[in-house]
Design an enzyme around this catalytic site. Structure first.
Site, mmCIF file in Angstrom:
data_model
loop_
_atom_site.group_PDB
_atom_site.id
_atom_site.type_symbol
_atom_site.label_atom_id
_atom_site.label_comp_id
_atom_site.label_asym_id
_atom_site.label_seq_id
_atom_site.Cartn_x
_atom_site.Cartn_y
_atom_site.Cartn_z
ATOM 1 N N TYR A 197 78.748 76.156 111.576
ATOM 2 C CA TYR A 197 78.105 76.324 110.374
ATOM 3 C C TYR A 197 76.619 77.197 111.610
ATOM 4 C CZ TYR A 197 75.848 71.840 111.188
ATOM 5 O OH TYR A 197 75.398 70.351 112.239
ATOM 6 N N GLU A 198 75.849 78.165 111.000
ATOM 7 C CA GLU A 198 74.546 78.770 111.571
ATOM 8 C C GLU A 198 75.008 80.045 111.951
ATOM 9 O OE1 GLU A 198 71.439 77.671 111.061
ATOM 10 O OE2 GLU A 198 71.328 75.883 111.040
ATOM 11 N N GLY A 199 76.334 80.069 111.253
ATOM 12 C CA GLY A 199 77.203 81.254 112.405
ATOM 13 C C GLY A 199 77.777 80.436 113.556
#
Length: 560
Positions: A382-384
């Site tokens: 997550y968060e890229g």
């Protein structure tokens, strides 16, 4: 400080903010948060690691009483108006509770769930929402991902059509943190075929329903659901920013979220490390503590050196983001992505080493490393994803080099000069010459591929790894220069050995990818001679023993 100064400034020209610069107030806040995490979160970590809304909100209320959720919110909106460094300290401190589920809930709320309103909201939106968010009267959720749109934000299908004084939203979001518990959502939708816009959507608006909780591999105590929008009518005053600014808002807020994730993962790594160290000193085999055996010493030494480097880059990056907002949040996208990548992968390494040190006990759910190992896997997604964040690194270097915003072409011409210079010690010799080599390799890759370098993922990821290790290595050494602590030099040297291993194992894969066949032999010979000259000049085994003896004496990670 200019973006990418770690790559284009000399060591002596670079400024670094580190733990040594913390104010007394920041030290007190960190101690207070860490104690709270140990006393209130750690004893309940197993209960909090299961979906338990009542207990999670009980802890959130206590967090609210300490004012931690409003650290970054300005005083005029009932906040504390503290620095980004302090907010990173809060993230690190809470991770001392060794419960990533709770940290995910809190950080998603205070970071990507609140900062879009703080940075892009109108005065009316800030007055309406920030006090409630800061006091945890309501929980916020950031809804960007969709079933068919993850890393490719531009492919989202959710639509927002204007209808008088309202926008009507239709679509579905997936894997949304806090979705099952949130009252307010930051939702991204297409307002035209090309434009993405952001909206503040209250659950009470109607037309919004929440799917079932995801059955996740880890962070099971956090809420993760789909969000379904069916003719959800959002007042036009709840448009966040301007129409078409949604992509900018989404990506820039993620930049802040990424360095905060680095802080949280770094704190988690310290807690996991201390648990494994305590075990290693007590567990005996063949009449000796297992910590005395060289393979175990090496795991502790590597883990501590990575944590030290992570600490250095997190607070260096936090300082870069002070007084930066809006479009300027993009300035330090590279440094933020490095924090996210390096922090998540450091925690993964530490958790893996910890399980190996504990042996069979490490595989048991009764012991902390098993929980950390399972929960931390999401940090690389997550968060890229870390793959996307690596793409950010080489894509930004490519873009800014072609636009001549950074002096890649000019600096690469200094390669021959720098590799023939003598520097006062091994550390500066290694870092200065590696910097010259990285710039040279980037410039030659850009000459060969131009814009198509973005499509050369195999090459790009290796170049990105060189950037990551260089930022961490330079930051570690600069922190040592500031502190003058011998143990900091030991940690730096051990990390630079890891950097050297990373370079020497990958650099020759790059040569056929970058250089034409007629020049390959000459370049390979020159670069091989350079790499060989940068090898660690001391007895590695003795350095590991000296460093781990200090760790064993302190019985914890003691480099703060």
């Amino acid at each position: 400080m200019e973006p990418l100064s770690f790559l284009f400034k000399g060591l002596k020209e670079q400024r670094i903010f580190s733990r040594e610069d913390f104010s007394e107030e920041q030290k007190e806040i960190f101690e207070m948060v860490s104690n709270f995490a140990r006393e209130e979160i750690y004893p309940k970590r197993r209960e909090l690691s299961k979906l338990n809304r009542e207990l999670t909100f009980e802890i959130l209320r206590k967090v609210s009483e300490l004012g931690l959720a409003k650290a970054e919110i300005p005083e005029e909106y009932d906040g504390l108006g503290l620095t980004k460094t302090t907010s990173a300290l809060v993230a690190e401190g809470l991770s001392k509770g060794s419960c990533e589920s709770f940290c995910v809930t809190f950080i998603a709320h205070t970071g990507i769930g609140t900062l879009p309103i703080l940075y892009y909201g109108t005065e009316e939106q800030k007055k309406k929402y920030l006090p409630k968010l800061g006091n945890l009267e309501i929980l916020s959720s950031y809804a960007l991902t969709e079933p068919q749109a993850g890393s490719d934000v531009s492919s989202i299908k959710t639509e927002a059509k204007k209808d008088g004084n309202f926008y009507v939203l239709n679509g579905q979001k997936q894997f949304i943190t806090n979705a099952g518990w949130a009252e307010v959502f930051i939702i991204f939708a297409k307002t035209s075929a090309k434009d993405i816009s952001a909206f503040i959507v209250e659950k009470g608006f109607g037309g919004i329903s929440i799917g079932q909780e995801e059955e996740k591999m880890g962070i099971k105590g956090s809420s993760t659901c789909s969000v379904i929008l069916e003719n959800c009518r959002v007042p036009e005053e709840n448009l966040l920013g301007k129409e078409g600014e949604g992509m900018e808002i989404a990506l820039n807020i993620l930049n802040v979220g990424r360095f905060k994730l680095g802080a949280a993962t770094m704190g988690g790594a310290k807690s996991c490390f201390d648990f494994a160290l305590d075990y290693g000193l007590q567990r005996k085999q063949f009449s000796l503590p297992i910590a005395c055996f060289q393979p175990i010493r090496l795991k502790f030494a590597q883990s501590a050196s990575y944590i030290f480097a992570c600490d250095a880059i997190v607070y260096r990056t936090a300082d870069l983001f002070e007084n930066v907002k809006g479009k300027d949040l993009e300035k330090y996208a590279v440094e933020a992505s490095i924090c996210k990548i390096f922090g998540s992968e450091t925690l993964g390494k530490v958790a893996d080493h910890s399980i190996q040190i504990l042996g069979g006990y490490g595989f048991s759910e009764e012991y902390l490393p098993a929980q950390v190992y399972r929960d931390t896997r999401i940090d690389r997604i997550y968060e890229g994803t870390n793959e996307i964040n690596r793409l950010v690194l080489y894509a930004y270097i490519l873009r800014d080099s072609l636009l001549e915003k950074i002096p890649t072409r000019i600096a690469s011409k200094e390669f021959e000069k720098i590799i023939n210079l003598d520097f006062p010690n091994w550390e500066e010799n290694f870092l200065n010459k590696m910097q010259a080599l990285i710039i040279y390799l980037f410039e030659r890759a850009i000459i060969k591929y131009g814009q198509d370098l973005r499509q050369e993922g195999f090459l790009g990821e290796i170049l990105a790894d060189l950037l990551i290790y260089h930022y961490a290595g330079v930051s570690s050494y600069l922190r040592y220069l500031k502190s003058k602590r011998k143990e900091h030099l030991l940690a730096t040297d051990l990390f630079l050995c890891e950097y050297f291993k990373e370079v020497s194992s990958k650099i020759f894969i790059l040569i056929p990818l970058i250089f034409e066949e007629y020049e390959r032999e000459k370049e390979e010979k020159r670069i091989f001679e350079l790499i060989f000259s940068l090898r660690f000049p001391y007895n590695y085994s003795k350095i590991v023993k000296k460093f781990t003896d200090l760790l064993y004496h302190h019985k914890k990670y003691f480099l703060d």
